[in-house]
Design an enzyme around this catalytic site. Structure first.
Site, PDB file in Angstrom:
ATOM      1  N   PRO A 165       5.358  34.668  10.762  1.00 28.01           N
ATOM      2  CA  PRO A 165       4.179  35.017  11.566  1.00 28.01           C
ATOM      3  C   PRO A 165       4.290  36.413  12.138  1.00 28.01           C
ATOM      4  CG  PRO A 165       5.597  33.505  12.775  1.00 28.01           C
ATOM      5  CD  PRO A 165       6.162  33.604  11.387  1.00 28.01           C
ATOM      6  N   ARG A 166       3.159  37.092  12.212  1.00 32.26           N
ATOM      7  CA  ARG A 166       3.137  38.436  12.797  1.00 32.26           C
ATOM      8  C   ARG A 166       3.613  38.406  14.246  1.00 32.26           C
ATOM      9  NH1 ARG A 166       3.276  43.841  11.607  1.00 32.26           N
ATOM     10  NH2 ARG A 166       2.015  45.069  13.042  1.00 32.26           N
ATOM     11  N   GLY A 199      12.346  42.194  13.336  1.00 31.86           N
ATOM     12  CA  GLY A 199      13.200  43.166  12.659  1.00 31.86           C
ATOM     13  C   GLY A 199      13.913  42.646  11.434  1.00 31.86           C
ATOM     14  N   GLU A 200      13.503  41.478  10.913  1.00 31.58           N
ATOM     15  CA  GLU A 200      14.172  40.917   9.740  1.00 31.58           C
ATOM     16  C   GLU A 200      13.241  40.791   8.537  1.00 31.58           C
ATOM     17  OE1 GLU A 200      18.016  38.448  10.812  1.00 31.58           O
ATOM     18  OE2 GLU A 200      16.196  37.271  11.183  1.00 31.58           O
ATOM     19  N   ASN A 240       0.298  45.847   6.140  1.00 30.85           N
ATOM     20  CA  ASN A 240       0.875  46.793   5.194  1.00 30.85           C
ATOM     21  C   ASN A 240       1.474  46.099   3.966  1.00 30.85           C
ATOM     22  OD1 ASN A 240       2.156  48.971   3.996  1.00 30.85           O
ATOM     23  ND2 ASN A 240       3.857  48.993   5.453  1.00 30.85           N
ATOM     24  N   PRO A 241       0.950  46.390   2.755  1.00 31.02           N
ATOM     25  CA  PRO A 241       1.514  45.784   1.540  1.00 31.02           C
ATOM     26  C   PRO A 241       2.634  46.600   0.916  1.00 31.02           C
ATOM     27  CG  PRO A 241      -0.419  47.031   0.937  1.00 31.02           C
ATOM     28  CD  PRO A 241      -0.250  47.208   2.440  1.00 31.02           C
ATOM     29  N   LEU A 242       2.949  47.767   1.494  1.00 28.15           N
ATOM     30  CA  LEU A 242       3.876  48.684   0.847  1.00 28.15           C
ATOM     31  C   LEU A 242       5.321  48.205   0.921  1.00 28.15           C
ATOM     32  CD1 LEU A 242       2.274  52.025   2.072  1.00 28.15           C
ATOM     33  CD2 LEU A 242       2.043  50.949  -0.182  1.00 28.15           C
ATOM     34  N   GLU A 243       5.712  47.589   2.039  1.00 30.37           N
ATOM     35  CA  GLU A 243       7.089  47.101   2.141  1.00 30.37           C
ATOM     36  C   GLU A 243       7.388  46.033   1.100  1.00 30.37           C
ATOM     37  OE1 GLU A 243       7.730  45.959   6.182  1.00 30.37           O
ATOM     38  OE2 GLU A 243       8.289  47.981   6.802  1.00 30.37           O
ATOM     39  N   GLU A 289       3.317  51.465  13.197  1.00 30.56           N
ATOM     40  CA  GLU A 289       3.345  52.895  13.491  1.00 30.56           C
ATOM     41  C   GLU A 289       4.772  53.385  13.689  1.00 30.56           C
ATOM     42  OE1 GLU A 289       1.504  50.681  14.997  1.00 30.56           O
ATOM     43  OE2 GLU A 289      -0.601  51.308  15.028  1.00 30.56           O
TER      44      GLU A 289
END
Length: 438
Positions: free
Chosen positions: A271-272, A313-314, A338-341, A68
């Protein structure tokens, strides 16, 4: 929904909040001990402000977690460019770090108050927002009702309702109506989300598309990228990113299956939740795999099997190291990530079939050939093997994904248009104050 029923529901939540409030302290302390809370700023969770309120109009923007937060960065920057102050709340330490990296001191960051009457009231008494903008699917009854009682306009942007959330709200139609009628506008991600919000009583509802499409690619430290690229050289590689429990082991098993077919294969696992890194390291070493742990600055050497991306953040770094990315929370967990990145960074996207939370994005990528869904570990190994072995097919998939993202853009402009009636008076007020101040 009658006014009397709405007042009764508000009273119920006030009572529940007051009753539950003394129990929250141990919970916050427990989360802090596990690294999920910023111990030094825990009072903000009770609504105690860590900063003074600036003069003039102020908008409260809330973005719960990393996804978000990334989605609203461009929206926040557009508002800031008009001179309106923003207090930005997030719910996690990692999302707070993203806010600092992307927006710095341009916003006032606070941790979001607990959804209890004392905390919410204290927060609102101090900040006195002129408008509340909430991202995605954060539906907090106490906060929504308190903002409504204070006649603060509330707009939900990038709105999304998962299959599970929608089914749950449909079982409580009176409560849903009492809450959603407080929203001045819902800007939904997709037509499906829009219809769901309308069915629950939200009015008006418009559809913008996904704000995440209009964000820039995740940033990267160019020096760190160059150093890792030198270490990896021309080795074949693939990545498993935003993985959840069980998916890291699947990725490691795929690596074992494919490393003899693709000598020198490097598998990048991100990992998330990086706090699981030590347990994963132990598991990988138990498979006799050599691991380079990013958080410890370990170098990728010729015999490294896995680069463990256990940093925050990497993502932009890890995705630029490969042309193939499996996106997690889709094989052993449900909902997807999210697959967009990956797609916008020219990466061929693979995922499991449980991608309900990003249904529209995946559908567009599947239709264009920019993504492929896999059923299980063996199918994932086959897909990775095919893409590693077929450069032309891999590059076609990468190009299709990037083109699809470009076609999907426009959500930011549509969201700003929906917000204009609420923000424009605040822009005028801010300019008048600035002129009078001079």
């Amino acid at each position: 929904m009658s006014e009397r029923r709405a007042r009764a529901l508000l009273s119920m939540y006030r009572f529940a909040g007051a009753a539950a409030y003394p129990l929250i302290g141990p919970y916050v302390a427990w989360r802090a001990s596990r690294g999920k809370e910023d111990r030094a700023r825990s009072r903000e969770r009770y609504g105690f402000a860590g900063r003074p309120r600036p003069e003039g109009p102020l908008i409260w923007v809330h973005a719960a977690s990393i996804g978000e937060m990334i989605a609203v960065v461009s929206l926040v920057e557009s508002i800031l460019d008009h001179g309106v102050n923003i207090v930005l709340t997030t719910g996690t330490v990692t999302s707070a770090k993203i806010a600092e990296e992307r927006l710095g001191g341009r916003v006032i960051h606070q941790y979001v108050p607990l959804d209890l009457k004392p905390a919410v009231s204290r927060f609102l008494d101090h900040w006195q927002p002129d408008l509340a903008v909430i991202a995605e699917s954060e539906i907090w009854p106490m906060t929504i009702l308190e903002l409504g009682a204070r006649s603060v306009p509330q707009v939900l942007v990038n709105g999304r309702l998962s299959d599970r959330s929608f089914a749950s709200w449909k079982k409580r139609p009176s409560l849903a109506e009492a809450l959603f009628e407080n929203l001045a506008h819902v800007v939904a991600q997709s037509d499906v989300d829009g219809e769901r919000f309308r069915a629950l009583g939200a009015r008006p509802v418009t559809v913008s598309g996904n704000l995440k499409v209009d964000t820039p690619p995740p940033p990267v430290d160019e020096r760190a990228l160059a150093a890792l690229q030198r270490q990896i050289g021309d080795r074949p590689s693939w990545a498993a990113v935003s993985t959840h429990d069980g998916e890291e082991m699947i990725a490691a098993e795929v690596h074992v299956t494919l490393r003899h077919r693709h000598p020198g294969l490097l598998t990048i696992i991100v990992p998330r939740h990086p706090d699981r890194a030590e347990a994963l390291l132990t598991a990988f070493e138990g498979m006799e795999l050599k691991v380079a742990q990013r958080s410890k600055g370990e170098k990728v050497t010729a015999d490294t099997d896995i680069l463990l991306g256990d940093t925050v953040g990497e993502m932009g770094l890890y995705l630029r190291l490969t042309e193939i990315a499996f996106v997690g929370r889709s094989l052993t967990s449900e909902g997807g990530q999210n697959p967009l990145e990956p797609a916008m960074l020219d990466t061929a996207v693979l995922a499991g079939r449980n991608v309900q939370n990003f249904r529209e994005s995946y559908q567009k990528l599947l239709d264009s050939g920019g993504a492929k869904l896999v059923r299980d570990r063996n199918m994932l190994a086959g897909a990775v093997n095919f893409l590693l072995s077929n450069e032309a097919a891999r590059h076609d998939m990468m190009a299709a994904g990037a083109a699809t993202v470009e076609e999907m853009r426009g959500a930011l402009a549509r969201t700003l248009k929906a917000l204009e009636p609420f923000i424009q008076p605040l822009i005028v007020k801010a300019r008048l104050k600035g002129a009078n101040g001079k």
